[in-house]
Scaffold this motif. Structure first.
Motif, short mmCIF file in Angstrom:
data_model
loop_
_atom_site.label_atom_id
_atom_site.label_comp_id
_atom_site.label_asym_id
_atom_site.label_seq_id
_atom_site.Cartn_x
_atom_site.Cartn_y
_atom_site.Cartn_z
N VAL A 242 1.07 -1.04 -0.33
CA VAL A 242 0.70 -0.41 0.42
C VAL A 242 0.89 1.28 -0.25
O VAL A 242 1.05 2.04 -0.54
CB VAL A 242 -1.18 0.16 0.97
N TRP A 243 1.62 1.83 1.01
CA TRP A 243 3.07 2.78 0.85
C TRP A 243 3.57 2.20 -0.68
O TRP A 243 4.20 4.07 -1.52
CB TRP A 243 3.54 2.43 1.83
N GLY A 244 4.00 1.73 -0.84
CA GLY A 244 4.33 1.78 -2.47
C GLY A 244 3.87 2.59 -3.61
O GLY A 244 4.11 2.59 -4.15
N PHE A 245 2.31 1.78 -3.23
CA PHE A 245 1.09 2.80 -4.17
C PHE A 245 1.33 4.43 -3.50
O PHE A 245 1.30 5.45 -4.41
CB PHE A 245 -0.14 2.12 -4.23
N ILE A 246 0.88 4.42 -2.54
CA ILE A 246 0.92 5.92 -2.18
C ILE A 246 2.09 6.67 -2.43
O ILE A 246 2.55 7.97 -2.42
CB ILE A 246 1.15 6.05 -0.33
N ALA A 247 3.63 5.68 -2.33
CA ALA A 247 4.91 6.43 -2.48
C ALA A 247 4.64 7.33 -4.98
O ALA A 247 4.91 7.59 -5.18
CB ALA A 247 6.33 5.66 -3.05
N LEU A 248 3.58 6.38 -5.19
CA LEU A 248 3.84 6.25 -6.92
C LEU A 248 2.75 7.82 -6.98
O LEU A 248 3.02 8.37 -7.61
CB LEU A 248 2.75 5.22 -7.23
N SER A 249 2.18 8.35 -5.29
CA SER A 249 1.25 9.99 -5.66
C SER A 249 2.54 10.38 -6.13
O SER A 249 1.97 11.67 -6.22
CB SER A 249 0.52 9.64 -4.57
N THR A 250 3.92 10.63 -5.90
CA THR A 250 4.56 11.15 -6.57
C THR A 250 4.46 11.68 -8.52
O THR A 250 4.66 13.01 -7.97
CB THR A 250 5.87 10.85 -5.98
N LEU A 251 4.01 10.79 -8.30
CA LEU A 251 3.86 11.12 -10.03
C LEU A 251 2.59 12.08 -9.78
O LEU A 251 2.70 12.16 -11.64
CB LEU A 251 3.46 9.70 -10.93
N VAL A 252 2.32 12.27 -9.31
CA VAL A 252 1.15 13.09 -9.30
C VAL A 252 1.36 14.82 -8.32
O VAL A 252 0.03 15.09 -8.23
CB VAL A 252 -0.94 12.60 -9.27
N ASP A 253 2.13 14.49 -7.69
CA ASP A 253 2.65 15.42 -6.97
C ASP A 253 3.25 17.00 -7.04
O ASP A 253 3.64 16.68 -7.95
CB ASP A 253 3.58 15.26 -5.37
N PRO A 254 2.12 18.15 -6.51
CA PRO A 254 1.52 19.00 -7.13
C PRO A 254 3.39 20.04 -6.28
O PRO A 254 3.91 21.02 -7.99
CB PRO A 254 1.04 19.40 -6.47
N ASN A 255 3.82 19.45 -5.91
CA ASN A 255 6.03 19.82 -5.20
C ASN A 255 6.56 19.92 -6.87
O ASN A 255 7.26 20.24 -6.90
CB ASN A 255 5.94 19.25 -4.21
N PHE A 256 7.08 17.74 -6.82
CA PHE A 256 7.10 18.11 -8.22
C PHE A 256 7.31 18.43 -9.35
O PHE A 256 7.76 19.12 -9.93
CB PHE A 256 7.04 16.63 -8.33
N TYR A 257 5.93 18.43 -10.24
CA TYR A 257 5.71 19.00 -10.89
C TYR A 257 5.86 20.76 -10.70
O TYR A 257 6.00 21.10 -11.34
CB TYR A 257 3.58 19.50 -11.42
N GLN A 258 6.01 21.50 -9.39
CA GLN A 258 6.45 22.76 -9.17
C GLN A 258 7.62 23.36 -9.87
O GLN A 258 7.85 24.26 -10.57
CB GLN A 258 6.23 23.48 -8.63
N ARG A 259 8.28 22.15 -8.80
CA ARG A 259 10.18 22.39 -9.46
C ARG A 259 10.46 22.26 -10.42
O ARG A 259 10.93 22.84 -11.00
CB ARG A 259 10.25 21.60 -8.61
N CYS A 260 9.46 21.56 -11.48
CA CYS A 260 9.82 20.58 -12.78
C CYS A 260 9.62 22.41 -13.86
O CYS A 260 10.43 22.65 -14.39
CB CYS A 260 9.14 19.67 -12.94
N PHE A 261 8.32 22.73 -13.56
CA PHE A 261 7.75 23.69 -14.34
C PHE A 261 8.63 24.63 -13.38
O PHE A 261 8.75 26.31 -14.78
CB PHE A 261 6.67 24.02 -13.61
N ALA A 262 9.61 24.99 -12.71
CA ALA A 262 9.92 26.14 -12.39
C ALA A 262 11.26 26.20 -12.69
O ALA A 262 12.44 27.32 -12.97
CB ALA A 262 9.86 26.76 -11.09
N ALA A 263 12.06 24.88 -13.28
CA ALA A 263 13.27 24.62 -13.61
C ALA A 263 13.34 25.34 -15.31
O ALA A 263 13.23 25.71 -15.83
CB ALA A 263 13.46 23.13 -14.16
N VAL A 264 14.59 25.53 -15.41
CA VAL A 264 15.17 26.44 -16.29
C VAL A 264 16.15 25.97 -17.43
O VAL A 264 15.37 26.19 -18.38
CB VAL A 264 17.23 27.07 -15.74
N SER A 265 15.71 24.27 -16.83
CA SER A 265 15.73 23.58 -18.88
C SER A 265 15.06 21.99 -18.24
O SER A 265 14.87 21.83 -17.35
CB SER A 265 16.85 23.39 -19.20
N GLU A 266 14.53 21.48 -19.12
CA GLU A 266 14.53 19.64 -19.15
C GLU A 266 15.59 18.85 -18.81
O GLU A 266 15.60 17.94 -17.67
CB GLU A 266 13.87 19.56 -20.23
#
Length: 470
Positions: A242-266
């Motif tokens: 169950v914790w493995g699936f919760i960890a996969l929620s990283t793939l829809v975690d807005p903190n990750f996306y925010q930093r990727c959107f803010a990054a200077v490049s891909e």
């Protein structure tokens, strides 16, 4: 060693001085960050981009520092799990998450970059449609509410100053709300630079002193239950996964996306996640083993803050203050990020169009998030693990698969199908969580039920669309 201590009588003047010096340096970093703000920013759109994602100028070192620092505010939660269950903590709060991070780096970065989105709901709107975006924003809001971190900060302040937990939670949250409002994402990033260094150095110091004082694995094996070295702890494979699936929620975690959107490049975003994963791996080893040493040495200590109680006693003058500042930095670096992002969700993703992105609305959003987080911290009675599992389960079970299917099969899932799948996932997850289950299914976690529901809805939509085409 004592199982309970009075921090102020244990700390020396040098410790107190170092502790406050670290806090002052952190405050100075925020001020310097504001001074470095480009004077070329003039339009309202440029101001909004700087407020929310630093104008897409997040360089690799800053990316790594802010991402690593943001992810460990629940240090009292992970060390409590490690204190009670040992290596199980490294599996559930470490290994599973590394898999998710690597998937994000190699599979998602190049897929999301072309959208030039600002937030995760903004990305979902571009992928699926406006209704999906609003629903995703609601999920995100509850996913990034800093409830666990308000509890962690409250526990820390209670140990420092005494008093009721709820009062410390309120005072600590008020402080973080004020500086998060003032500096925006820029303040979060620049404070994370200092907090990253202090928190990582602190946990390494605790582990080094533990090893040199008591020895290595032989000492731990002689003084801990066998279950502390079992990968699934005391709960078995099903609950562990169950914790493995919760960890996969990283793939829809807005903190990750925010930093990727803010990054200077891909490239900076991808490499930043990979470097961060390596640092997290080292950090998890230190916190897991440190908490296991605490259990071996002071087994009767209160598990919620046993790690801190142990660390303060094993360290010499000066280092106690530094590690104490490191623990506080670990909490603050996550709490301010989540608080800011939850405020962004209200002000940018859920606000009416005419108010969208307004600075004053963002400030009001942060204040409201702080109030809700304090209330929920009391509802959950200060139990960090329950907060993570409850809020994480809904995000992982209802939002994860629809978004991943959207990445894998772009354009195949329409706005309505995304909404139906997520809503039915919420209903079945909540229902399964609260009903009296048949004996055969009593151990089936609600997360599995939610994932099955969203998958079935999307699969049925696929079959029906095929029949229409035929």
């Amino acid at each position: 060693m004592k199982s309970e201590i009075d921090l102020w009588t244990t700390l020396s003047r040098l410790d107190v001085g170092i502790f406050f010096v670290v806090l002052l340096i952190t405050a100075a970093s925020v001020i310097i960050g504001q001074k470095l703000k480009s004077k070329a920013i003039q339009s309202e759109e440029e101001s909004m981009l700087d407020l929310l994602i630093l104008g897409r100028q997040l360089t690799l070192p800053m990316f790594v520092a802010t991402l690593v620092a943001t992810w460990y505010g629940g240090i009292f939660g992970v060390t409590e799990i490690a204190f009670n269950e040992g290596v199980f903590n490294f599996v559930t709060q470490g290994f599973f998450w590394y898999v998710a991070y690597i998937i994000f780096a190699f599979f998602l970065i190049h897929k999301i970059a072309p959208y030039k989105a600002i937030t995760l709901p903004d990305l979902i709107e571009k992928m699926f449609g406006p209704k999906s975006a609003k629903l995703a924003a609601i999920f995100n809001f509850f996913n990034v509410l800093p409830v666990a971190y308000t509890i962690s900060l409250g526990i820390f302040l209670q140990l420092l100053f005494g008093g009721e937990l709820y009062l410390n939670i309120i005072l600590g949250t008020l402080f973080v709300v004020l500086y998060s409002m003032w500096g925006g994402f820029r303040a979060v990033v620049f404070s994370d630079l200092i907090q990253f260094f202090v928190m990582c150095t602190g946990v390494v110091i605790v582990l080094i002193f533990s090893y040199t004082t008591f020895g290595g694995l032989d000492f731990l094996r002689a003084n801990l239950p066998e279950t502390h070295f079992a990968l699934t702890g005391k709960v078995g494979l099903g609950t562990t996964l169950v914790w493995g699936f919760i960890a996969l929620s990283t793939l829809v975690d807005p903190n990750f996306y925010q930093r990727c959107f803010a990054a200077v490049s891909e490239k900076a975003a991808r490499n930043g996640i990979l470097y961060s994963t390596l640092i997290w791996f080292c950090f998890d080893i230190c916190t897991t083993l440190g908490a296991m040493y605490a259990r071996a040495v002071i087994p009767e200590a209160q598990s919620g803050h046993a790690y801190l109680t142990y660390a303060i006693q094993i360290l010499p003058d000066g280092l106690r203050g530094f590690v104490l500042a490191g623990i506080l930095a670990t909490i603050l670096s996550t709490m301010d990020s989540y608080l800011f992002l939850a405020g962004t969700t209200l002000a940018y993703d859920l606000a009416p169009k005419k108010l969208k992105g307004k600075v004053i609305v963002h400030h009001l959003g942060i204040i409201l998030v702080g109030i809700i987080s304090v209330i929920l911290a009391m509802v959950f009675k200060g139990n960090i693990k329950t907060v993570w599992k409850t809020l994480g389960s809904f995000s992982a079970s209802c939002l994860l698969l629809p978004v991943m299917y959207g990445h894998i099969f772009p354009g195949k899932i329409k706005d309505k199908q995304f909404v139906y799948a997520c809503l039915l996932g919420v209903v079945t997850t909540a229902t399964w969580r609260n009903i009296n289950r048949p004996a055969l299914f009593v151990d089936v976690d609600e997360l599995y039920v939610g994932i099955l529901t969203t998958s079935l809805v999307l699969f049925l939509h696929y079959i029906m669309s095929k029949k229409k085409m035929a």
